[in-house]
Design a protein around this motif. Structure first.
Motif, PDB file in Angstrom:
ATOM      1  N   ASP A   1      14.031   1.751  -4.685  1.00 16.81           N
ATOM      2  CA  ASP A   1      13.946   0.462  -4.006  1.00 16.81           C
ATOM      3  C   ASP A   1      12.706  -0.260  -4.529  1.00 16.81           C
ATOM      4  OD1 ASP A   1      13.559  -1.687  -2.289  1.00 16.81           O
ATOM      5  OD2 ASP A   1      14.080  -0.574  -0.480  1.00 16.81           O
TER       6      ASP A   1
ATOM      7  N   ALA B   1      10.525  -2.339  -1.973  1.00 17.58           N
ATOM      8  CA  ALA B   1       9.686  -1.470  -1.150  1.00 17.58           C
ATOM      9  C   ALA B   1       8.525  -0.912  -1.962  1.00 17.58           C
ATOM     10  CB  ALA B   1      10.521  -0.332  -0.568  1.00 17.58           C
TER      11      ALA B   1
ATOM     12  N   THR C   1       4.823  -1.703  -0.768  1.00 19.16           N
ATOM     13  CA  THR C   1       4.072  -0.608  -0.156  1.00 19.16           C
ATOM     14  C   THR C   1       3.083   0.065  -1.102  1.00 19.16           C
ATOM     15  OG1 THR C   1       5.807   1.012  -0.682  1.00 19.16           O
ATOM     16  CG2 THR C   1       5.964  -0.120   1.435  1.00 19.16           C
TER      17      THR C   1
ATOM     18  N   GLY D   1      17.561  -0.970  -2.711  1.00 21.09           N
ATOM     19  CA  GLY D   1      16.931  -1.945  -1.830  1.00 21.09           C
ATOM     20  C   GLY D   1      17.751  -3.216  -1.727  1.00 21.09           C
TER      21      GLY D   1
END
Length: 595
Positions: A358, A361, A365, A409
């Motif tokens: 993903d 993400a 992150t 994702g």
């Protein structure tokens, strides 16, 4: 790699290399300067290779850009400025360049920089024993360079076949040297001397270059270390240790390498012999090797360094500060698969690993610095060609109806599809699913470690497989990849010049930086169409977009992850420190400290 980076230029504790903008301040700041100007920067790794004719990594390229100089230097506005050449002329058809070298261009030992020094460097690049991975920057563009390089390689192989026949047969079997180099048996191979190459020293200060065709990014090539001059006599005297210590290299740029404590520190000092020394404000630049971001941030906050790139977990903390900046690079991070290691020859296995990550993400992150997810190799902001009013990515999306692929994702249904592809690919490769393990090779800096951990977790969660993480130094990773000693590598590339070729030429069959050994005749044909399109820029871009589609959508020959942006803190008294789109990622010549 071109810059493996390819390419990874880190004058600021990370991977800067693309975009063109001032880091802070402006070139013409006229505030009073301190008595001694010292710029203090962190360095994630020491430079692996400071031999200009051999270097490929961006850390070394950035250092070399500060301590040596070619015919031109790219200015803060992205345009060529005089370097060793004080002026030049271009023929009406754009293929012949005549450079007039300045009288006051000197090496750090006081010797003049001459036209012959440039020829010596370029001849060395073309010599097979140099093993210059960037030799294509000459052979692809200069008349006669490929013919000369081929002949020199033929001579080298002929000598090997005569002196070490067993070693030769082990490497090349029953093929003759002519067959290896030219693809056919030849009763006699015509001699090709360096005189056949389209580079001529008319006198000590006049240099002529003849190109195969007009090259819109020629000045970016000429400002690149591969095209730097070379002091033959100094090299002959220092051959065994050349470029391995500060005292084992000559300099003709704004700075000299005054101290090099391997693994710890690099110090640059203003070059008193530099022709334009009055434009250089900094007396010294110190680089401390700092691989831990938190340590670097503490030093920055304590006033011990002047700039630091932030890791993803730290960037949000500093976003509201005036000394916080974001710089979008022409840098793509991707997975390189080794096609000589089963099961990575299998397209389904490669696609499964790519789809199971993903990217949004991952960007949000792990990176947390504005880096966009990558669904193609060429970065989001790079133009379709130099001066184009549309980006290559937009061109590709229009041709193919959107991004070249999706991941879990963007499309959660791909989780099952990816697992099915992996199972099928492993079965076709004769590997039981439950026994499939592989090693992901990556660098030992903090952000890369976190990225590798994210990838490992993604593959465990979405595919049910375990992956071993192999953390090594930047220099060791490059060496392992060159030798083919990897299965999958987390790597990157930064643009050497402003054109899709700098990205897509990487994966042509047999290309110097195609360390994973990807090959597809359709891809090679698309590149050939692009390169032969001449001034038909639409046809050229269509062909490059088709090549990228084959590489990514059809084959997943490499798996793009993100187009990198950099979040960093920089002291407000640092001015004129410019980051660049191509080649060296940072320009120190015009930097100054204004307190």
């Amino acid at each position: 790699m071109r810059r493996w980076v390819a390419a990874f230029a880190i004058f600021a504790l990370f991977l800067a290399g693309c975009g063109r903008a001032p880091a802070s301040g402006s070139e013409g700041a006229n505030a009073p300067a301190p008595k001694e100007q010292v710029l203090r920067l962190p360095l994630m790794d020491e430079p692996p290779e400071l031999d200009a004719q051999k270097t490929t990594d961006a850390v070394s390229i950035d250092i070399l850009n500060a301590v040596q100089e070619g015919l031109v230097r790219i200015g803060p506005d992205g345009k060529p400025r005089p370097g060793v050449a004080e002026r030049w002329e271009v023929s009406p058809d754009g293929t012949v360049y005549t450079f007039y070298l300045r009288k006051d261009a000197k090496w750090s030992n006081g010797d003049p920089v001459t036209a012959q020094d440039f020829l010596a460097g370029w001849k060395r690049v073309l010599a097979p024993e140099t093993a210059s991975e960037y030799s294509f920057l000459l052979t692809d563009y200069i008349v006669g360079a490929q013919d000369y390089s081929n002949y020199q390689r033929y001579l080298m192989l002929k000598e090997q076949a005569e002196k070490s026949p067993a070693d030769y047969r082990k490497a090349y079997g029953d093929r003759t040297p002519a067959e290896v180099v030219y693809g056919e048996k030849m009763d006699a191979v015509p001699e090709v001397t360096f005189d056949a190459v389209g580079v001529k020293a008319k006198d000590d200060r006049t240099l002529e270059i003849t190109l195969l065709k007009p090259i819109p990014y020629i000045y970016e090539l000429l400002a690149f270390p591969t095209y730097f001059p070379f002091h033959e006599r100094f090299y002959a005297e220092h051959r065994e240790k050349y470029a391995s210590e500060a005292s084992e290299l000559l300099y003709n740029g704004p700075f000299v390498l005054s101290e090099w404590v391997h693994g710890s520190k690099v110090v640059l000092a203003k070059n008193p012999n530099y022709w334009d020394r009055d434009s250089v404000s900094l007396d010294r630049v110190t680089f401390d090797v700092l691989k831990d971001v938190n340590t670097a941030v503490r030093l920055y906050e304590g006033g011990q360094i002047d700039r630091v790139v932030l890791s993803g977990d730290l960037a949000p903390k500093y976003r509201q500060r005036d000394d916080y900046h974001v710089f979008v690079e022409y840098f793509t991070y991707f997975l390189m698969f080794n096609f000589e290691k089963p099961p990575f020859q299998n397209e389904k296995v490669r696609k499964a690993l790519a789809y199971a990550v993903d990217r949004k993400a991952y960007a949000e992150t792990v990176l947390q610095n504005g880096s966009p997810p990558a669904y193609g190799l060429v970065p989001e902001s790079e133009p379709a060609w130099a001066g184009a009013d549309t980006t290559f990515r937009d061109w590709s999306k229009k041709m193919f109806g959107g991004p070249l692929f999706q991941d879990v994702g963007e499309n959660p249904a791909l989780k099952e599809e990816a697992k099915k592809l992996l199972e099928e690919g492993l079965r076709e490769s004769g590997i039981p699913f439950e026994k499939f393990r592989f090693v992901l090779l990556h660098d030992d800096n903090e952000t890369t470690r976190k990225a590798a951990e994210f990838l490992k977790a993604s593959w465990k969660q979405n595919l049910g497989i375990d992956v071993e993480l192999k953390q090594v130094t930047f220099k060791d990773r490059l060496a392992r990849m060159r030798q083919g000693d990897f299965e999958v590598a987390y790597t990157r590339w930064g643009a050497d010049y402003n054109d899709p070729e700098t990205w897509l030429g990487l994966f042509e069959t047999g290309a110097a930086f195609n360390w994973g050994k990807y090959t597809n005749p359709a891809y090679d044909r698309a590149l050939a169409v692009a390169r032969s399109a001449g001034t038909d820029l639409g046809k050229r871009t269509d062909a490059y977009a088709e090549a990228e589609k084959i590489l990514i959508r059809d084959d997943m020959g490499v798996a793009p992850l993100d187009h990198r942006a950099v979040a960093y803190l920089q002291k407000p008294y640092v001015q004129g420190l410019f980051m660049r789109a191509t080649g060296a990622s940072m320009e120190l010549k015009w930097a100054k400290v204004v307190r």
